[in-house]
Design a protein around this motif. Structure first.
Motif, PDB file in Angstrom:
ATOM      1  N   ASP A 194       0.644  -1.283  -0.126  1.00  0.00           N
ATOM      2  CA  ASP A 194      -0.167  -0.017  -0.029  1.00  0.00           C
ATOM      3  C   ASP A 194       0.903   1.271   0.066  1.00  0.00           C
ATOM      4  OD1 ASP A 194      -2.620  -0.787  -0.204  1.00  0.00           O
ATOM      5  OD2 ASP A 194      -2.787  -0.277   2.080  1.00  0.00           O
ATOM      6  N   ASN A 195       2.019   1.164   0.553  1.00  0.00           N
ATOM      7  CA  ASN A 195       2.741   2.337   0.888  1.00  0.00           C
ATOM      8  C   ASN A 195       4.276   1.999   0.828  1.00  0.00           C
ATOM      9  OD1 ASN A 195       4.205   4.802   1.957  1.00  0.00           O
ATOM     10  ND2 ASN A 195       3.036   4.813   3.709  1.00  0.00           N
ATOM     11  N   PRO A 196       5.034   1.824  -0.437  1.00  0.00           N
ATOM     12  CA  PRO A 196       6.174   1.382  -0.707  1.00  0.00           C
ATOM     13  C   PRO A 196       7.369   2.120   0.044  1.00  0.00           C
ATOM     14  CG  PRO A 196       5.018   1.922  -2.742  1.00  0.00           C
ATOM     15  CD  PRO A 196       4.251   2.456  -1.661  1.00  0.00           C
ATOM     16  N   ASN A 197       6.996   3.442   0.646  1.00  0.00           N
ATOM     17  CA  ASN A 197       8.093   3.949   1.399  1.00  0.00           C
ATOM     18  C   ASN A 197       7.569   4.720   2.728  1.00  0.00           C
ATOM     19  OD1 ASN A 197      10.435   4.959   1.971  1.00  0.00           O
ATOM     20  ND2 ASN A 197      10.324   6.722   0.578  1.00  0.00           N
ATOM     21  N   PRO A 198       7.138   3.946   3.578  1.00  0.00           N
ATOM     22  CA  PRO A 198       6.476   4.453   4.721  1.00  0.00           C
ATOM     23  C   PRO A 198       7.619   5.209   5.632  1.00  0.00           C
ATOM     24  CG  PRO A 198       6.659   2.052   5.091  1.00  0.00           C
ATOM     25  CD  PRO A 198       7.376   2.409   3.704  1.00  0.00           C
ATOM     26  N   ASP A 199       7.083   6.025   6.307  1.00  0.00           N
ATOM     27  CA  ASP A 199       7.985   6.693   7.306  1.00  0.00           C
ATOM     28  C   ASP A 199       7.577   6.078   8.846  1.00  0.00           C
ATOM     29  OD1 ASP A 199       5.366   7.843   8.431  1.00  0.00           O
ATOM     30  OD2 ASP A 199       5.627  10.005   7.749  1.00  0.00           O
ATOM     31  N   GLU A 200       8.332   6.329   9.777  1.00  0.00           N
ATOM     32  CA  GLU A 200       8.230   5.514  11.107  1.00  0.00           C
ATOM     33  C   GLU A 200       6.803   5.280  11.495  1.00  0.00           C
ATOM     34  OE1 GLU A 200      11.020   6.240  14.175  1.00  0.00           O
ATOM     35  OE2 GLU A 200       9.681   5.462  15.612  1.00  0.00           O
ATOM     36  N   GLU A 201       5.988   6.503  11.343  1.00  0.00           N
ATOM     37  CA  GLU A 201       4.826   6.576  11.850  1.00  0.00           C
ATOM     38  C   GLU A 201       3.687   5.589  10.957  1.00  0.00           C
ATOM     39  OE1 GLU A 201       3.037  10.601  12.259  1.00  0.00           O
ATOM     40  OE2 GLU A 201       1.226   9.606  12.716  1.00  0.00           O
ATOM     41  N   ALA A 202       3.932   5.606   9.788  1.00  0.00           N
ATOM     42  CA  ALA A 202       3.175   4.745   9.140  1.00  0.00           C
ATOM     43  C   ALA A 202       3.294   3.292   9.049  1.00  0.00           C
ATOM     44  CB  ALA A 202       3.500   5.111   7.438  1.00  0.00           C
ATOM     45  N   VAL A 203       4.715   2.935   9.444  1.00  0.00           N
ATOM     46  CA  VAL A 203       4.858   1.604   9.756  1.00  0.00           C
ATOM     47  C   VAL A 203       4.193   1.334  11.156  1.00  0.00           C
ATOM     48  CG1 VAL A 203       6.733  -0.023  10.324  1.00  0.00           C
ATOM     49  CG2 VAL A 203       7.012   1.660   8.559  1.00  0.00           C
ATOM     50  N   ARG A 204       4.100   2.303  12.112  1.00  0.00           N
ATOM     51  CA  ARG A 204       3.667   1.696  13.445  1.00  0.00           C
ATOM     52  C   ARG A 204       2.126   1.732  13.227  1.00  0.00           C
ATOM     53  NH1 ARG A 204       6.973   1.841  17.942  1.00  0.00           N
ATOM     54  NH2 ARG A 204       9.145   2.736  17.256  1.00  0.00           N
ATOM     55  N   GLU A 205       1.652   2.651  12.284  1.00  0.00           N
ATOM     56  CA  GLU A 205      -0.031   2.592  12.137  1.00  0.00           C
ATOM     57  C   GLU A 205      -0.231   1.349  11.407  1.00  0.00           C
ATOM     58  OE1 GLU A 205      -2.655   5.368  11.993  1.00  0.00           O
ATOM     59  OE2 GLU A 205      -1.831   5.945  13.793  1.00  0.00           O
ATOM     60  N   GLY A 206       0.598   0.918  10.437  1.00  0.00           N
ATOM     61  CA  GLY A 206       0.263  -0.354   9.743  1.00  0.00           C
ATOM     62  C   GLY A 206       0.500  -1.690  10.470  1.00  0.00           C
ATOM     63  N   LEU A 207       1.152  -1.491  11.467  1.00  0.00           N
ATOM     64  CA  LEU A 207       1.429  -2.754  12.199  1.00  0.00           C
ATOM     65  C   LEU A 207       0.634  -2.804  13.495  1.00  0.00           C
ATOM     66  CD1 LEU A 207       5.237  -3.386  11.998  1.00  0.00           C
ATOM     67  CD2 LEU A 207       3.372  -4.611  10.808  1.00  0.00           C
ATOM     68  N   GLU A 208      -0.570  -1.772  13.221  1.00  0.00           N
ATOM     69  CA  GLU A 208      -1.369  -1.496  14.652  1.00  0.00           C
ATOM     70  C   GLU A 208      -2.082  -2.809  15.113  1.00  0.00           C
ATOM     71  OE1 GLU A 208      -5.098   1.249  16.287  1.00  0.00           O
ATOM     72  OE2 GLU A 208      -4.266   1.427  14.187  1.00  0.00           O
ATOM     73  N   GLY A 209      -2.314  -3.844  14.156  1.00  0.00           N
ATOM     74  CA  GLY A 209      -3.069  -5.064  14.556  1.00  0.00           C
ATOM     75  C   GLY A 209      -2.151  -6.206  14.667  1.00  0.00           C
ATOM     76  N   TYR A 223       9.477  -3.512  19.189  1.00  0.00           N
ATOM     77  CA  TYR A 223       8.889  -2.728  18.184  1.00  0.00           C
ATOM     78  C   TYR A 223       9.880  -1.974  17.557  1.00  0.00           C
ATOM     79  CZ  TYR A 223       4.391  -4.204  19.896  1.00  0.00           C
ATOM     80  OH  TYR A 223       3.036  -4.724  20.263  1.00  0.00           O
ATOM     81  N   GLN A 224      10.709  -1.419  18.139  1.00  0.00           N
ATOM     82  CA  GLN A 224      11.935  -0.522  17.504  1.00  0.00           C
ATOM     83  C   GLN A 224      12.728  -1.274  16.295  1.00  0.00           C
ATOM     84  OE1 GLN A 224      12.014   2.235  18.379  1.00  0.00           O
ATOM     85  NE2 GLN A 224      11.890   2.664  20.382  1.00  0.00           N
ATOM     86  N   ASN A 225      12.887  -2.519  16.580  1.00  0.00           N
ATOM     87  CA  ASN A 225      13.690  -3.253  15.574  1.00  0.00           C
ATOM     88  C   ASN A 225      12.870  -3.533  14.372  1.00  0.00           C
ATOM     89  OD1 ASN A 225      16.033  -2.646  16.806  1.00  0.00           O
ATOM     90  ND2 ASN A 225      16.497  -4.760  17.313  1.00  0.00           N
ATOM     91  N   ILE A 226      11.471  -3.901  14.898  1.00  0.00           N
ATOM     92  CA  ILE A 226      10.566  -4.227  13.980  1.00  0.00           C
ATOM     93  C   ILE A 226      10.363  -3.189  12.736  1.00  0.00           C
ATOM     94  CG2 ILE A 226       8.148  -4.884  13.403  1.00  0.00           C
ATOM     95  CD1 ILE A 226       8.443  -6.665  15.892  1.00  0.00           C
ATOM     96  N   VAL A 227      10.198  -2.001  13.394  1.00  0.00           N
ATOM     97  CA  VAL A 227      10.093  -0.654  12.390  1.00  0.00           C
ATOM     98  C   VAL A 227      11.293  -0.357  11.685  1.00  0.00           C
ATOM     99  CG1 VAL A 227       9.558   1.592  12.593  1.00  0.00           C
ATOM    100  CG2 VAL A 227       8.373   0.405  14.026  1.00  0.00           C
ATOM    101  N   ARG A 228      12.326  -0.597  12.130  1.00  0.00           N
ATOM    102  CA  ARG A 228      13.624  -0.413  11.230  1.00  0.00           C
ATOM    103  C   ARG A 228      13.536  -1.373  10.158  1.00  0.00           C
ATOM    104  NH1 ARG A 228      17.545  -0.238  16.093  1.00  0.00           N
ATOM    105  NH2 ARG A 228      16.741   1.775  16.568  1.00  0.00           N
ATOM    106  N   ALA A 229      13.282  -2.845  10.685  1.00  0.00           N
ATOM    107  CA  ALA A 229      13.357  -3.648   9.617  1.00  0.00           C
ATOM    108  C   ALA A 229      12.550  -3.581   8.347  1.00  0.00           C
ATOM    109  CB  ALA A 229      13.069  -5.142  10.358  1.00  0.00           C
ATOM    110  N   VAL A 230      11.111  -2.848   8.778  1.00  0.00           N
ATOM    111  CA  VAL A 230      10.346  -2.733   7.754  1.00  0.00           C
ATOM    112  C   VAL A 230      10.839  -1.666   6.817  1.00  0.00           C
ATOM    113  CG1 VAL A 230       7.907  -1.919   7.194  1.00  0.00           C
ATOM    114  CG2 VAL A 230       8.425  -3.715   8.980  1.00  0.00           C
TER     115      VAL A 230
END
Lengths: 284, 177
Positions: B115-130, B138-145
């Protein structure tokens, strides 16, 4: 956590679905997106004898333009509502509220109509539907009828739908170009709204020409904050107007008490969130 | 009830009870135990798979609802011994501790990048809300994405996985699982 056994029917038309429900009697359940129903079945809070799945009825999905209204098929997913250009242009409030529903996986499956028919008082689409004067098109054994949002929501998880009725589509009168914001307050990610405020306003020449405000979880059903609407209309679109109007957000409300909040706290939240919602709508 | 579902590129036809959840069908009938059940409430997202190109919680879908559909699980991501870029990024960025949430995190991350090929950190956190990580990694998960986003072709995501081949019955496919 496995649901109790049930008979499963997947009709391909609304007529067949109504007939299946009528045949199955009062212990049947309608399955739309299933994002509320399946957790309930898994926890065995419900054990219907028959589940009627609407997933194969093509006529229930999609959004279309009908002149003065945008018509949203009941089985249109939250994901599709969020991205629909007609919804964006003519019912922005609905798009904004849908953005906040649950999480991405749930928005892929959950449906607009399912959410309204489930009528959870903390559900995020009820107050926007009420604020936008949406009308529910319902089909039952006696044919089709249209019910206003104000008549549709009757109590906790209770609507004017009879057991054999299907919510077919929702007519949302166009609010073209209206600003909108949905301000939701919850404790953690993906939690239900403790209180939320749906605000949509039309500004004209620096003042507020029209305003619609709906409140989520301030009663067993969604409610309109009419005193706020009246305090906004005809006044300059500025911080003082918004602050003064938001003071009326809890007027006449008697919210329920649960583990999250008591009456005073919910009324306080309603005022604060109304101020934020209207301000955010005006800013865009 | 007889259903046919394509899972990770292979068609499976099976008789299931209507009450069977998709996740139980995947794990118990098809042996796809890479998809895990992490909660009883639909909150955790560990069971996330792609159904017809969109991420879903497979504990909140009946197997019969997936009839005729295409499911992709974490087990179908690697190609020719090469990890999917999101799997590789989770490995490179130490984006797991106990690893239980990882299958769901990876499947949802792929959906979010589609949906969003280049998400910023906030977009990753929102996208993984579920998706919940009880190790709170979470820090490293966001970094990995975000790292994976840099390695993926724009738009690569669930749609790119839809590879169907011949239909097989569960019995016929046992050797593969």
């Amino acid at each position: 956590m496995i649901p109790a056994p049930f008979d499963y029917v997947a009709p391909s038309t609304v007529d067949e679905a109504v007939r299946a429900l009528a045949d199955a009697g009062e212990d049947a359940k309608v399955l739309a997106g299933g994002q509320s129903l399946l957790p309930v079945l898994r926890m065995r809070l419900a054990a219907p004898t028959t589940v009627v799945d609407l997933g194969k009825i093509g006529e229930l999905t999609g959004v279309r333009d009908e002149g003065d209204a945008v018509v949203i098929g009941a089985m249109t997913t939250h994901y599709d509502v969020q991205r629909d250009p007609l919804v964006h242009d003519h019912a922005l409030l609905l798009a904004r509220a849908t953005d906040t529903v649950a999480d991405p996986q749930v928005r892929h499956r959950g449906t607009f109509g399912g959410s309204l028919a489930h009528a959870d008082p903390a559900g995020d689409l009820l107050a926007p539907a009420l604020a936008l004067d949406a009308e529910m098109v319902i089909q039952g054994t006696g044919g089709r009828r249209t019910v206003s949002a104000a008549e549709f929501f009757q109590d906790f998880f209770t609507t004017s739908l009879a057991p054999e009725d299907i919510l077919v589509e929702v007519r949302v009168p166009k609010h073209t170009g209206w600003a909108a914001h949905y301000e939701k307050f919850n404790r953690v990610a993906q939690a239900w709204s403790m209180v939320a405020v749906a605000a949509t306003v039309r500004a004209e020449g620096g003042s507020i020409a029209e305003a619609r405000i709906g409140l989520t979880n301030m009663a067993s059903i969604p409610v309109r904050a009419t005193a706020v609407e009246q305090a906004l209309v005809g006044r300059p679109a500025d911080a003082e107007t918004i602050r003064a109007a938001a003071e009326h957000a809890a007027d006449g409300t008697s919210p329920t008490v649960d583990g999250n909040a008591d009456v005073e706290y919910r009324q306080h939240l309603a005022k604060v969130l109304t101020g934020r919602a209207v301000e955010a709508a005006m800013v865009g | 009830m007889r259903i046919t579902v394509t899972v990770d590129g292979t068609g499976y036809t099976d008789d299931v009870e209507p009450r069977t959840l998709l996740v139980h069908h995947l794990r118990e009938k098809l042996g796809k135990t890479g998809t895990v059940v992490g909660c009883d409430t639909s909150n955790c997202g560990a069971c996330t798979v792609h159904l017809n190109g969109q991420s879903v919680k497979s504990c909140s879908v009946l197997a019969v609802q997936a009839d005729g559909g295409e499911v992709n699980t974490v087990e179908g991501l690697a190609r020719d011994g090469q990890l999917h870029p999101v799997q590789q990024a989770f490995r490179d960025n130490h984006a797991l501790q106990c690893g239980f949430c990882t299958p769901g995190m990876i499947m949802q991350s792929i959906d979010l990048l589609a949906d969003n090929p280049n998400p910023d950190e906030e977009a990753v956190r929102e996208g993984l809300e579920g998706n919940l990580c009880r190790c709170t990694g979470y820090q490293n998960i966001v970094r990995a994405v975000r790292d994976a986003a840099g390695h993926m072709r724009p738009g690569a995501g669930p749609a790119a996985e839809q590879v169907a081949d011949g239909e097989r019955t569960t019995t016929g496919a046992r050797g593969d699982v």
